[in-house]
Design a protein around this motif. Structure first.
Motif, PDB file in Angstrom:
ATOM      1  N   ALA A 143      52.559  40.084  34.764  1.00 25.08           N
ATOM      2  CA  ALA A 143      52.843  40.971  35.896  1.00 25.08           C
ATOM      3  C   ALA A 143      52.163  40.478  37.170  1.00 25.08           C
ATOM      4  CB  ALA A 143      52.392  42.396  35.559  1.00 25.08           C
ATOM      5  N   LYS A 144      50.960  39.963  37.053  1.00 20.80           N
ATOM      6  CA  LYS A 144      50.248  39.449  38.216  1.00 20.80           C
ATOM      7  C   LYS A 144      50.926  38.187  38.758  1.00 20.80           C
ATOM      8  CE  LYS A 144      45.793  39.141  38.096  1.00 20.80           C
ATOM      9  NZ  LYS A 144      45.585  39.781  39.417  1.00 20.80           N
ATOM     10  N   ARG A 147      54.107  39.202  40.591  1.00 16.56           N
ATOM     11  CA  ARG A 147      53.799  39.933  41.832  1.00 16.56           C
ATOM     12  C   ARG A 147      52.670  39.270  42.614  1.00 16.56           C
ATOM     13  NH1 ARG A 147      54.848  43.420  37.716  1.00 16.56           N
ATOM     14  NH2 ARG A 147      56.352  45.110  38.092  1.00 16.56           N
ATOM     15  N   ASP A 153      48.482  42.754  42.589  1.00 15.75           N
ATOM     16  CA  ASP A 153      47.779  41.526  42.212  1.00 15.75           C
ATOM     17  C   ASP A 153      46.352  41.531  42.740  1.00 15.75           C
ATOM     18  OD1 ASP A 153      47.363  38.913  41.202  1.00 15.75           O
ATOM     19  OD2 ASP A 153      47.935  38.045  43.128  1.00 15.75           O
ATOM     20  N   LYS A 234      48.083  34.316  34.049  1.00 15.95           N
ATOM     21  CA  LYS A 234      48.653  34.324  35.396  1.00 15.95           C
ATOM     22  C   LYS A 234      48.829  32.911  35.937  1.00 15.95           C
ATOM     23  CE  LYS A 234      47.644  35.423  40.179  1.00 15.95           C
ATOM     24  NZ  LYS A 234      46.652  35.929  41.163  1.00 15.95           N
TER      25      LYS A 234
END
Length: 352
Positions: A143-144, A147, A153, A234
């Motif tokens: 997700a980081k 985004r 983030d 990430k």
């Protein structure tokens, strides 16, 4: 080179590595003061001094007087130190070859049995730490990456870095003070994995009692590993997202979801999947010493620490041999997983 030739080569390379680790540790131990013989002598002096001091008016304190030489030789023979170091090392190696790890000086039981008796605590702590780390860090890291640069983030990065900057032991102390009956509230117990009346509880009561006890130590253990895995996930996904094949897939009109999960996901997971065996085993045998000591959990970490302090050499050498062997095997499994996850790699490239 086929898989079996590669495995055979790696196994042959493990032997000198394992021998070197054991030999160096054994050599260092020979020069460490305060061995089991010296500790036994000091204990005898203390007992003798106390008995003499309490024996009546005519008794004199003689705790500092030396022990009879014959008695010293008996103690050396008891611990096996009446033999030359080379002979003791050879006997130890022969035992290790058959997985006979010796007998503990302090616990008076086989090292194998001792390790097995401590495993449940370390497995419990390790399993929770491992699964929580992976099941939370992977989705959060993805997700980081998707985004990157957003407020989500930035906020999550600050939280993750704060968690990473606080050592697990310090976090454990903070949790105990805050929630374990320190200066604030007592919502969680201070020690152990179960209550004293655990056997009398119902099945649901046992589960809740266990979860109640494991909450604080698992929280303290997960903090550091959680932060590292999240940022690794990430960065790995960001590296893949910026590659040319992703731009090509987007140019063909594929949706972002298809690009992410069909093309990026598999390639980005390669370094994470290959580290899976090491992380899984490492959660049981590494990093638990301070947590186990703080929360009074009688596991492998506490056993290793106590064996060093008490100069329990069979436990020190036996666990070192066992953990080193497990580490080498896990490293081999990790390399095999790398080839399995990325068929483009060949075994020859892993040898470079």
């Amino acid at each position: 080179m086929n898989i079996w030739s590669y495995i055979l080569k790696r196994v042959l390379l493990m032997l000198p590595t394992l021998f070197g680790v054991v030999a160096i540790t054994f050599a260092v131990i020979q020069f460490v003061p305060g061995g089991p013989v010296e500790q036994a002598i000091m204990e005898m002096k203390t007992i003798s001094g106390v008995s003499e001091a309490s024996g009546g008016g005519e008794a004199h304190y003689r705790g500092r007087q030396g022990i009879d030489a014959a008695r010293v030789e008996e103690i050396k023979a008891l611990y096996g130190f009446d033999k030359p170091a080379g002979e003791r090392f050879w006997q130890m190696l022969k035992g290790f070859a058959t997985f006979d790890l010796g007998k503990s000086f302090y616990h008076h039981m086989d090292v194998w049995e001792l390790v097995v008796s401590k495993l449940p605590v370390s497995i419990t702590l390790g399993m929770w730490t491992f699964f929580l780390t992976y099941f939370i860090s992977l989705p959060l890291g993805i997700a980081k990456a998707v985004r990157e640069g957003s407020r989500f983030d930035s906020v999550t990065s600050a939280i993750v870095l704060i968690g990473y900057s606080i050592p697990g032991f310090i976090l454990g102390v903070f949790l105990l003070v805050l929630f374990g009956g320190g200066s604030f509230v007592q919502w969680f117990p201070l020690r152990g994995l179960t209550s004293d009346d655990w056997e009398q509880l119902s099945l649901m009561g046992k589960i809740l009692d266990y979860l109640w006890h494991i909450t604080l130590p698992v929280t303290a253990s997960v903090a550091g590993a959680f932060a590292v895995m999240t940022m690794l996930t990430k960065n790995t996904f960001l590296e893949e997202i910026r590659k040319q094949y992703v731009l090509t897939a987007r140019a063909k009109g594929l949706s972002e979801r298809t690009v992410l999960y069909k093309h990026v996901f598999r390639n980005a997971l390669i370094p994470l999947v290959t580290g899976f065996p090491a992380a899984f085993i490492g959660a049981f045998f590494a990093g638990s010493l301070l947590i186990e000591t703080l929360f009074s959990l009688d596991g492998l970490g506490l056993l290793s620490y106590e064996s060093v302090v008490r100069r329990d050499y069979p436990v020190v050498m036996g666990t070192l041999y066992l953990f080193t062997l497990i580490g080498l095997i896990v490293k081999l499994i990790g390399d095999l997983c790398y080839v399995w996850a990325d068929p483009r790699l060949q075994f020859e490239s892993l040898n470079r």
